[in-house]
Design an enzyme around this catalytic site. Structure first.
Site, short mmCIF file in Angstrom:
data_model
loop_
_atom_site.label_atom_id
_atom_site.label_comp_id
_atom_site.label_asym_id
_atom_site.label_seq_id
_atom_site.Cartn_x
_atom_site.Cartn_y
_atom_site.Cartn_z
CG HIS A 154 47.20 39.21 33.63
ND1 HIS A 154 48.37 39.29 32.89
CD2 HIS A 154 47.07 40.42 34.25
CE1 HIS A 154 48.90 40.49 33.04
NE2 HIS A 154 48.15 41.19 33.86
CG ASP A 170 47.06 36.40 52.92
OD1 ASP A 170 45.82 36.29 52.79
OD2 ASP A 170 47.56 36.94 53.94
#
Length: 379
Positions: free
Chosen positions: A337, A268
């Site tokens: 994106h 993460d």
């Protein structure tokens, strides 16, 4: 039955990387995987529906931030974090330890916990293993993290040894205070800095407590990339093969691939959304600063090899305009994106493991991304 279960699917013959599935009360996700960070019960600028569209299997939220605002009592009253934020897939919450040590200049570490000040209003706060468990039990995340000390980098051996021993004692207290083991899995966090002996000690202590999963903490805190890889080389083999392994706070493309090769399952980081807000984009050919004047009349997609919503519908010129004009939609498009880029990267990593070619994939990706160039930035 435990709340969290790891299913091994395949080991890459070329690299030793592993493909697996983590099963949770809110569904399963394939590993290795990248987890978008939703610090305050939201991945910045993204809706839950968009996260599903980009194939995010699990997201992360932050115990400390949700404790101070809106409060774990409010989230508990709402029916837990899943209902509060309308996300029906797995959620991981960190313990709040990193924020205590990174946001507060004034803190006092005691055996019972940490006294510090709220970064929003300066109020005095106290966070202990027991309090971290209480908050996370109220949040109702699928995967909880034990409360640990996050030592600075670099730290000398004696300080790190004392810190590791305290983290081990706190881990025991977390297990004792955890009230919902039937539907929330609690992971231990292996610390020890760059010292192999201390990593071994930390892993030995935590593995003996039989957590359903293990995180590797204290990396991506300023150390050189070769140090991170060296620590992973001797740390991941210390962790049980039948349980998930989570490398905390890592989100650069090269580190995701290198971490997967070293046996890590979960990653993460806030990196993709943070740099997106500055107009920096991850592409298959390296990083791109979309604010540059050269993109004003560039009507190609950001990345012609990307399948994300942004690249399917908008041009570099349009995104350049939005970011330069400080339009919120521009931040949404760049964030979308970058998140999809990393999620798709891990899809490619998993496919390469299936086909026993992750080493070849790494070499080709690094070459195209520019990591093999002199003075290349890790991005």
């Amino acid at each position: 039955m435990t709340a969290i279960r790891y299913e091994h699917v395949k080991t890459c013959k070329q690299t030793g990387a592993r493909l697996g599935i983590v099963h949770t009360p809110h569904g399963s996700f394939e590993t290795p995987t990248f987890m978008p960070v939703g610090t305050q019960a939201t991945v910045k600028t993204m809706s839950p529906e968009e996260l599903k569209e980009m194939n995010a299997g699990i997201i992360l939220s932050n115990t400390y931030h949700l404790w101070v605002r809106p409060g774990n009592d409010i989230i508990r009253e709402a029916g837990g974090l899943h209902k509060f934020m309308n996300w029906d897939r797995p959620i991981l919450t960190d313990s709040g330890g990193f924020q205590v040590f990174s946001l507060s200049d004034l803190r006092d570490i005691k055996e019972e916990g940490v006294h510090f000040r709220n970064h929003l209003n300066g109020d005095k706060l106290f966070l202990s293993p027991e309090k971290a468990m209480e908050i996370q039990n109220d949040l109702g995340s699928d995967i909880m993290m034990a409360f640990d000390e996050c030592p600075p980098y670099p730290a000398d051996y004696d300080y790190m040894k004392s810190s590791v021993e305290r983290t081990s004692r706190w881990a025991e207290r977390c297990l004792e205070a955890h009230k919902r083991p039937q539907d929330q899995g609690l992971f231990g966090i292996v610390q020890g800095g760059e010292y192999e002996e201390l990593r071994k000690q930390s892993a030995r202590d935590l593995v003996s407590l039989d957590f359903p999963g293990y995180a590797i903490g204290g990396l991506s805190v300023g150390e050189p990339k070769d140090v991170m890889n060296r620590v992973l080389d001797f740390t991941t083999p210390l962790l049980p093969a039948d349980k998930p392994r989570y490398l905390m706070g890592v989100g650069s493309a090269d580190s995701l691939i290198d971490g997967a090769i070293r046996g890590v399952d979960m990653f993460d980081c806030v990196l993709p959304t943070r740099i997106a807000r500055n107009g920096t984009l991850m592409t298959s050919e390296g990083r791109m600063n979309i604010k540059k004047a050269q993109y004003k009349t560039d009507f190609r997609p950001i990345d012609e090899h990307c399948d994300c919503y942004t690249c399917r519908n908008y041009t570099r010129a349009y995104v350049n305009h939005l970011i330069r004009a400080e339009e919120t939609f521009g931040l949404r498009l760049t964030s979308y994106h970058n998140l999809r880029f990393l999620i798709h990267l891990m899809e490619q990593v998993r496919q390469a493991i299936r086909e026993d070619r992750l080493g070849d994939f790494r070499e080709a990706f690094f070459e195209a991304y520019g990591f093999n160039k002199p003075n290349a930035k890790n991005f």
